[in-house]
Structures are given as C-alpha cells and as structure tokens.
Motif scaffolding. Structure first.
Motif, PDB file in Angstrom:
ATOM      1  N   UNK A   3       0.849  -1.198   0.000  1.00 56.15           N
ATOM      2  CA  UNK A   3       0.000   0.000   0.000  1.00 56.15           C
ATOM      3  C   UNK A   3       0.878   1.239   0.000  1.00 56.15           C
ATOM      4  N   UNK A   4       0.372   2.302  -0.582  1.00 54.56           N
ATOM      5  CA  UNK A   4       1.085   3.586  -0.581  1.00 54.56           C
ATOM      6  C   UNK A   4       0.599   4.370   0.642  1.00 54.56           C
ATOM      7  N   UNK A   5       1.393   4.337   1.739  1.00 57.27           N
ATOM      8  CA  UNK A   5       0.992   5.001   2.988  1.00 57.27           C
ATOM      9  C   UNK A   5       1.891   6.202   3.242  1.00 57.27           C
ATOM     10  N   UNK A   6       1.275   7.349   3.464  1.00 61.59           N
ATOM     11  CA  UNK A   6       2.016   8.589   3.753  1.00 61.59           C
ATOM     12  C   UNK A   6       1.818   8.923   5.227  1.00 61.59           C
ATOM     13  N   UNK A   7       2.906   9.153   5.934  1.00 61.74           N
ATOM     14  CA  UNK A   7       2.790   9.519   7.356  1.00 61.74           C
ATOM     15  C   UNK A   7       2.833  11.028   7.477  1.00 61.74           C
ATOM     16  N   UNK A   8       1.691  11.618   7.819  1.00 58.09           N
ATOM     17  CA  UNK A   8       1.555  13.070   7.826  1.00 58.09           C
ATOM     18  C   UNK A   8       2.213  13.684   9.057  1.00 58.09           C
ATOM     19  N   UNK A   9       2.445  15.010   8.939  1.00 58.53           N
ATOM     20  CA  UNK A   9       3.053  15.749  10.070  1.00 58.53           C
ATOM     21  C   UNK A   9       2.160  15.587  11.303  1.00 58.53           C
ATOM     22  N   UNK A  14      -1.941   8.261   6.082  1.00 57.73           N
ATOM     23  CA  UNK A  14      -2.894   8.482   4.986  1.00 57.73           C
ATOM     24  C   UNK A  14      -2.592   7.466   3.877  1.00 57.73           C
ATOM     25  N   UNK A  15      -3.589   6.676   3.497  1.00 52.74           N
ATOM     26  CA  UNK A  15      -3.397   5.675   2.447  1.00 52.74           C
ATOM     27  C   UNK A  15      -3.846   6.287   1.122  1.00 52.74           C
ATOM     28  N   UNK A  26      -7.960   9.127  -1.047  1.00 50.17           N
ATOM     29  CA  UNK A  26      -7.075   9.174   0.115  1.00 50.17           C
ATOM     30  C   UNK A  26      -7.890   8.834   1.355  1.00 50.17           C
ATOM     31  N   UNK A  27      -7.369   7.918   2.162  1.00 50.22           N
ATOM     32  CA  UNK A  27      -8.093   7.407   3.328  1.00 50.22           C
ATOM     33  C   UNK A  27      -7.219   7.583   4.560  1.00 50.22           C
ATOM     34  N   UNK A  28      -7.786   8.173   5.621  1.00 53.66           N
ATOM     35  CA  UNK A  28      -7.034   8.356   6.862  1.00 53.66           C
ATOM     36  C   UNK A  28      -7.331   7.209   7.831  1.00 53.66           C
ATOM     37  N   UNK A  29      -6.338   6.770   8.586  1.00 54.48           N
ATOM     38  CA  UNK A  29      -6.629   5.799   9.646  1.00 54.48           C
ATOM     39  C   UNK A  29      -7.435   6.478  10.745  1.00 54.48           C
ATOM     40  N   UNK A  30      -7.279   7.783  10.892  1.00 51.50           N
ATOM     41  CA  UNK A  30      -8.086   8.525  11.870  1.00 51.50           C
ATOM     42  C   UNK A  30      -9.517   8.619  11.348  1.00 51.50           C
ATOM     43  N   UNK A  55      -7.453  17.362  14.105  1.00 56.40           N
ATOM     44  CA  UNK A  55      -6.821  16.903  15.359  1.00 56.40           C
ATOM     45  C   UNK A  55      -7.860  16.189  16.204  1.00 56.40           C
ATOM     46  N   UNK A  56      -7.537  15.001  16.762  1.00 53.20           N
ATOM     47  CA  UNK A  56      -8.478  14.333  17.689  1.00 53.20           C
ATOM     48  C   UNK A  56      -8.779  15.268  18.865  1.00 53.20           C
ATOM     49  N   UNK A  57      -9.907  15.225  19.491  1.00 47.40           N
ATOM     50  CA  UNK A  57     -10.976  14.258  19.231  1.00 47.40           C
ATOM     51  C   UNK A  57     -12.002  14.756  18.216  1.00 47.40           C
ATOM     52  N   UNK A  58     -11.701  15.837  17.516  1.00 44.96           N
ATOM     53  CA  UNK A  58     -12.706  16.399  16.601  1.00 44.96           C
ATOM     54  C   UNK A  58     -12.828  15.520  15.370  1.00 44.96           C
ATOM     55  N   UNK A  59     -14.034  15.328  14.894  1.00 47.26           N
ATOM     56  CA  UNK A  59     -14.222  14.599  13.635  1.00 47.26           C
ATOM     57  C   UNK A  59     -13.906  15.555  12.490  1.00 47.26           C
ATOM     58  N   UNK A  60     -13.349  15.012  11.414  1.00 44.65           N
ATOM     59  CA  UNK A  60     -12.960  15.850  10.272  1.00 44.65           C
ATOM     60  C   UNK A  60     -14.192  16.152   9.431  1.00 44.65           C
ATOM     61  N   UNK A  61     -14.450  17.483   9.221  1.00 45.84           N
ATOM     62  CA  UNK A  61     -15.681  17.848   8.516  1.00 45.84           C
ATOM     63  C   UNK A  61     -15.443  17.788   7.006  1.00 45.84           C
ATOM     64  N   UNK A  62     -15.825  16.626   6.482  1.00 43.78           N
ATOM     65  CA  UNK A  62     -15.688  16.487   5.043  1.00 43.78           C
ATOM     66  C   UNK A  62     -15.360  15.046   4.676  1.00 43.78           C
TER      67      UNK A  62
END
Ligand code: TA6
Length: 306
Positions: A3-9, A14-15, A26-30, A55-62
């Motif tokens: 898999x092409x996995x990018x580790x973000x700052x 992110x896959x 693009x799929x986040x493990x979060x 940033x946790x614990x907020x859900x990403x709007x989108x």
C-alpha cells in the motif's frame, strides 16, 4: 503490491489509492475516513471544509465519515457515535472478503477498546473496505458482534459531496418517500416534490429509499449516482447560511459547495446476535452530463438505459 501510505506531520497515516485511469482516493486511519476522491481529470469530487479541524478528538468535517454505533443524537452517545474520532488500523484479515493485494483497495478495522466499553459496553469489530476503480468509489462496511450478548446500532456513511452551487443541485430518486424532518422535531412527512432542490437548511432522513439515487449538479454537468445495499435510509443535509456560521469547523460560505447525501440505517436499528456480522455496500459513481443538457435523463440513470 504494498500500500502507498504517507505519514503526515499530524501523525495521521494516509493511504493513497490509485487506479490505471488516473483517479485517486485518500483514506485516513483517523476515523477510517475517506478524505479525498479525485477523478481522472484530477477534479476533487468530495467536499472538505476549509476550516476542518484535523486533530483528535474532533471529527474531520468532510470526505466520508463513518457514523457508528449511533447516527445523529439518536441515543446517549456523542453525536454520530465515536467511530469517526477513533484511530483505526489496517485489517490484515478481511475474510471472508478476499485479500485486496493492490494499490486501489484498502481494508481498515476498528475494534472496541477498554475505553469504548466504558461508554458503549459491547465488544465489536467494525471493518471498512475502500475500493477505487475508474469513475467509481466503493465502500463495504461490516460490523461483527464479538460480544456474548446481542446488540443493536444505527449507522451511516456520511458522503460530503462537492457541488458547484447547491442552489443548482437536484436529487432524483427520493420523490414520494416518507422522511423524518430533523428541523421539525423528527416529525414524519411524505415528499411531495418530484425532485429535491435546495433553497434553505435541510436535515431529513428519507426512509426505505430505492437502491439508486441521482444527485445532479447542473453547472458541473455531473451526476453522482449513489448505489447502496444494506442501508435502507438516506440522509440529506445542508446547514445553509446560519448553521454554517454556527459551525466552527465550517467556512461561512462552504454550505454553497457541499451536500451530505448519506447511506444510512436510522429508522430501524441493526440487531446482531453474538458473532453475527452485518454488511453494507455503497458505491458512488459519476456520470458526466446533466439533466437540462437533455443528453442524460436522470430516470435513465435511476431506472436503466433502455
Ligand atoms: O444529519 C444531520 C445532523 O445530525 C445535523 O443535525 C447536524 O448536526 C449534522 O448532522 C452535523 O453533525 P456534526 O456532528 O458532524 O456537526
């Protein structure tokens, strides 16, 4: 192929999914959340708020958050459940689904933790397969009851679709259906219009919908076709101007270019006996043309090309 996995700052892996025709996702493990889907012309098809909080614990709007084990405020848990603000992991055993050994599909899993059991004392495994192909994005959610007691839940895949101008969008496939209006104390109504158009805030749960729904974006000459199985209901949400201003993680004008069209199980909870598994299936595809161009009649999209 790995898999092409990018580790973000921000530490969110992110896959990146790709397919030969040039589209990507693009799929986040979060949150186990799809946060981007671009077509072969590199146009973004999903909406992500300009003010999204990553940033946790907020859900990403989108993108496509997963609402589990509770949709909305239909229960004692936090709004839309907790799966959307948990860190998921890669699923190395997606059986009975065959292992997806390519760069256009990924399997994710969320297992109940000691922490979760304090708020929702049921042990579960929530799996999600995300698969990309030309012009199509498929999601297969599965919930397995790993507890020794039965449990039930509500569920939604919240699809934040990117649209050119919400006042120019039309939904076909929900006409004549009953719906709960969340703006009217969840009162039940019957849809009178022959298509749903937008001129204000809307927050409705359409019940027992057809398996295919067309979302027509006239300006972009693009039709999203949502196909869903195992999730009988569909939620239509747009906060419009006032609610958009009230939401910290949504830009004041963002409501104009977004529409939430969810595949959901809300009216009736999904009940699972110990070791039973529920499976849903959703596919979003795009057809490039639009109703008014006369080239494409939504009924042909919904009821097939004869
Ligand atoms: O489905 C609609 C809804 O439940 C609305 O009532 C609104 O609150 C929206 O979801 C957004 O929820 P969120 O928790 O993502 O801010």
């Amino acid at each position: 192929m790995p898999l092409n996995i990018v580790h973000e700052a921000n530490g969110f892996p992110r896959i990146i999914l790709t397919e030969p025709c040039g589209s990507s996702a693009e799929v986040l493990l979060y949150g186990g959340q799809v946060v981007s889907w671009k077509n072969e012309r590199r146009e973004e098809l999903l909406f992500v708020s300009s003010k999204a909080i990553w940033k946790p614990p907020k859900a990403i709007r989108g993108g496509i958050p997963v609402c589990f084990p509770q949709f909305g405020n239909l229960g004692s848990l936090e709004q839309h459940g907790f799966a959307r603000n948990r860190l998921w992991s890669l699923d190395n055993d997606p059986s009975p689904l065959p292992l997806a050994n390519n760069q256009s599909s990924v399997d994710l899993i969320l297992k109940s933790t000691e922490e979760d059991l304090k708020t929702w004392p049921r042990s579960f495994e929530l799996r999600l397969r995300v698969s990309l192909s030309a012009g199509k994005l498929a999601l297969i959610p599965r919930v397995r009851n790993t507890d020794n007691r039965p449990f039930s839940f509500t569920f939604a895949l919240r699809n934040y679709l990117s649209v050119s101008d919400i006042s120019e969008v039309r939904i076909e496939g929900l006409e004549t259906l009953d719906y709960f209006d969340n703006l009217m104390r969840r009162e039940r109504f019957t849809e009178q219009a022959d298509a749903i158009t937008f001129d204000g805030e809307i927050d409705r749960v359409y019940l027992s919908t057809p398996t295919k729904i067309a979302i027509i974006d006239h300006e972009k000459k693009r039709t999203f076709v949502l196909r869903k199985v195992g999730m009988p209901d569909a939620v239509v949400w747009n906060p419009w101007d006032k609610k958009a201003k009230a939401l910290l993680d949504l830009g004041d004008e963002d409501y104009k270019t977004m529409l939430c069209m969810d595949s959901a199980s809300v009216e009736n909870t999904i009940a699972l006996k110990p070791y039973e598994e529920w499976k849903g299936h959703q596919e979003i595809s795009t057809v490039s043309s639009s109703y008014c161009s006369g080239q494409l009649d939504p009924s042909k999209v919904l009821y097939g090309f004869r």
